[in-house]
Motif scaffolding. Structure first.
Motif, mmCIF file in Angstrom:
data_model
loop_
_atom_site.group_PDB
_atom_site.id
_atom_site.type_symbol
_atom_site.label_atom_id
_atom_site.label_comp_id
_atom_site.label_asym_id
_atom_site.label_seq_id
_atom_site.Cartn_x
_atom_site.Cartn_y
_atom_site.Cartn_z
ATOM 1 N N GLU A 26 1.140 -1.400 0.946
ATOM 2 C CA GLU A 26 0.038 0.029 -0.169
ATOM 3 C C GLU A 26 1.043 1.185 0.075
ATOM 4 O O GLU A 26 1.871 1.405 0.406
ATOM 5 C CB GLU A 26 -0.886 0.371 1.216
ATOM 6 C CG GLU A 26 -2.314 1.025 0.980
ATOM 7 C CD GLU A 26 -3.025 0.687 2.100
ATOM 8 O OE1 GLU A 26 -2.790 0.446 2.926
ATOM 9 O OE2 GLU A 26 -3.903 1.419 2.076
ATOM 10 N N ASP A 79 0.879 4.003 1.342
ATOM 11 C CA ASP A 79 1.800 4.525 2.618
ATOM 12 C C ASP A 79 2.940 4.095 2.986
ATOM 13 O O ASP A 79 4.260 4.960 3.801
ATOM 14 C CB ASP A 79 0.605 4.761 3.657
ATOM 15 C CG ASP A 79 0.013 3.323 4.347
ATOM 16 O OD1 ASP A 79 -0.131 2.813 3.211
ATOM 17 O OD2 ASP A 79 -0.008 2.887 5.160
ATOM 18 N N HIS A 80 3.357 2.752 2.677
ATOM 19 C CA HIS A 80 5.001 1.845 2.910
ATOM 20 C C HIS A 80 5.313 2.036 1.825
ATOM 21 O O HIS A 80 6.211 1.860 1.748
ATOM 22 C CB HIS A 80 4.488 0.984 3.363
ATOM 23 C CG HIS A 80 3.427 1.283 4.669
ATOM 24 N ND1 HIS A 80 3.496 2.047 5.514
ATOM 25 C CD2 HIS A 80 2.186 0.541 4.502
ATOM 26 C CE1 HIS A 80 2.827 1.509 6.132
ATOM 27 N NE2 HIS A 80 2.295 0.671 5.609
ATOM 28 N N ASP A 88 1.696 -2.980 9.360
ATOM 29 C CA ASP A 88 0.042 -2.628 9.972
ATOM 30 C C ASP A 88 -0.248 -3.100 10.498
ATOM 31 O O ASP A 88 -1.050 -3.061 11.410
ATOM 32 C CB ASP A 88 -0.802 -2.811 8.414
ATOM 33 C CG ASP A 88 -0.882 -1.719 7.062
ATOM 34 O OD1 ASP A 88 -0.240 -1.054 7.177
ATOM 35 O OD2 ASP A 88 -1.238 -1.849 6.475
ATOM 36 N N HIS A 96 3.028 2.195 12.008
ATOM 37 C CA HIS A 96 1.958 3.367 11.913
ATOM 38 C C HIS A 96 2.601 3.277 13.931
ATOM 39 O O HIS A 96 2.563 1.834 14.474
ATOM 40 C CB HIS A 96 1.485 2.718 12.030
ATOM 41 C CG HIS A 96 0.657 2.706 9.641
ATOM 42 N ND1 HIS A 96 0.507 3.998 9.310
ATOM 43 C CD2 HIS A 96 -0.154 1.447 9.416
ATOM 44 C CE1 HIS A 96 0.639 3.834 8.160
ATOM 45 N NE2 HIS A 96 0.241 2.276 8.115
#
Ligand code: FEO
Length: 395
Positions: A74, A76-77, A167, A226
């Protein structure tokens, strides 16, 4: 941490993460691990690439990096993936089998096919030794959060065993302190709960199956993608995930969500709140036009009963109620009792739709419903009997 360096980005400004409200910001965590070989684990959201690169350069020459592990694709990574690989001429890229496919699907316009074709696809149990007693074992965790997701478990004969969980076990929170015990535990657990409710709740069946596999590993530290990393409260967060994925409710409580056009549905919501409160049962109430769905769904996960109210507008639902029901349906809160209520002027229709949608979401809806024409009279707002039935159904 010995031989492990944080190279992620703490995002103090973000307040919306693809629709999820991040009141406390977030972070996109990435790590550099040094053995005899050097490993980079994950990247960061693309706008923060320069910061990420500078952090890596503070530790080593990027050309010295031997491996790039992509636990999850995804953006965000993986957003910085096409940019960082230009600085890693000597690195072998590693991802899960599904991860390789997703990397190709995302970056075919930016990364040469020759590079994408050389990515090493790892399966469950595959390992990577990097010297100095450090060995990675790769464990796919499909759908936590995407089909490509995997965790990388590093055993270290000279140090701590670390689960790079991506995640899983994350929280959207910005903080300068990296460890769970350096932060306010209530805040972290609150954010972990909200993260589970908004991102992972609908995947609970898979999480319940995967959790024993992950929990059986001799983990000393969990480095998430996160928020904070776990070292002191690992049993606590594992137990929370067990409960959330099983749909266990810690306390019998009621959630009332509604919207209102001319206050009639609000009067019903308030009368229901009063009646339930009188029984000593905790109840929370949200008017949807003024509420944040990410917060409301977190309460929905914790509640035993969900009461949803809407006035009838154009023979159907009030828009904010329709929107919330759509969000809730996707996230699939488990083991809930439901009650529908609302007001109407002539034909009605909203309460019927709420009942249909709750049943479609496998909520155990009461046969009784509350539908009041125009403005409720005081006697219309006597809900003793229906609350008795609700409490009986809650068990
Ligand atoms: Fe944090 Fe599924 O990405």
């Amino acid at each position: 941490m010995k031989d492990i360096y944080y190279v992620g980005y703490v995002d103090w400004e973000v307040r919306n993460f693809h629709g999820y409200s991040t009141h406390r910001g977030s972070s996109y965590n990435a790590y550099l691990v040094k053995g005899e070989k050097t490993v980079l684990i994950d990247t960061v959201k693309r706008p923060y690439f320069e910061y990420f690169l500078d952090k890596i350069k503070d530790i080593c020459d990027p050309a010295e990096i031997d491996y790039l592990i992509m636990n999850h694709i995804e953006m965000d990574h993986s957003g910085s993936f096409p940019l960082i690989i230009k600085y890693l001429p000597n690195a072998e890229i590693i991802a899960s089998v599904r991860g390789v496919d997703v990397l190709k699907s995302h970056f075919h316009q930016e990364v040469d096919a020759e590079v994408l074709d050389k990515i090493r696809a790892v399966k469950d149990g595959d390992t990577l030794e990097i010297g100095n007693g450090k060995k990675f074992t790769f464990v796919p965790i499909p759908m936590i959060h995407w089909p490509d997701s995997m965790v990388s478990f590093m055993t270290d004969n000279n140090g701590k065993n670390v689960l790079f969980s991506n995640d899983a076990f994350g929280q959207h929170i910005a903080t300068t302190m990296r460890w769970d015990d350096e932060n306010d535990l209530c805040e972290i657990m609150e954010e972990a709960e909200k993260y589970y409710a908004n991102i992972l709740l609908h995947l609970s069946g898979l999480i319940a199956k995967t959790l024993p596999v992950v929990g059986a590993l001799p983990i000393d530290l969990i480095c998430t993608s996160h928020g904070v990393c776990w070292r002191k409260y690992i049993p606590e967060i594992l137990e929370k995930y067990r409960k959330w994925s099983a749909g266990e409710i810690e306390e019998k409580r009621v959630l009332i969500v509604y919207d209102t056009m001319w206050e009639s549905t609000a009067k019903i919501a308030k009368a229901l709140t009063k009646e339930i409160r009188h029984r000593g049962i905790p109840v929370k109430r949200f008017r949807l036009t003024h509420a944040d769905y990410s917060d409301v769904i977190t309460e929905a996960m914790k509640a035993k009963a969900i009461l949803i109210g809407s006035p009838t507008l154009n023979n159907g639902l009030y828009p904010a109620v329709a929107e919330y029901l759509c969000y809730q349906k996707g996230l699939k809160p488990m083991n809930k009792v439901g009650l529908a209520f609302g007001s109407f002027g002539w034909g009605g229709g909203a309460v019927k739709e709420i009942i249909e949608q709750m049943k479609a979401a496998k909520i155990d809806v009461l046969d009784e419903k509350i539908e009041i024409k125009f403005v409720p009279k005081p006697e219309d707002l006597d809900f003793k009997e229906i609350v008795d039935k609700l409490i009986e159904k809650m068990g």
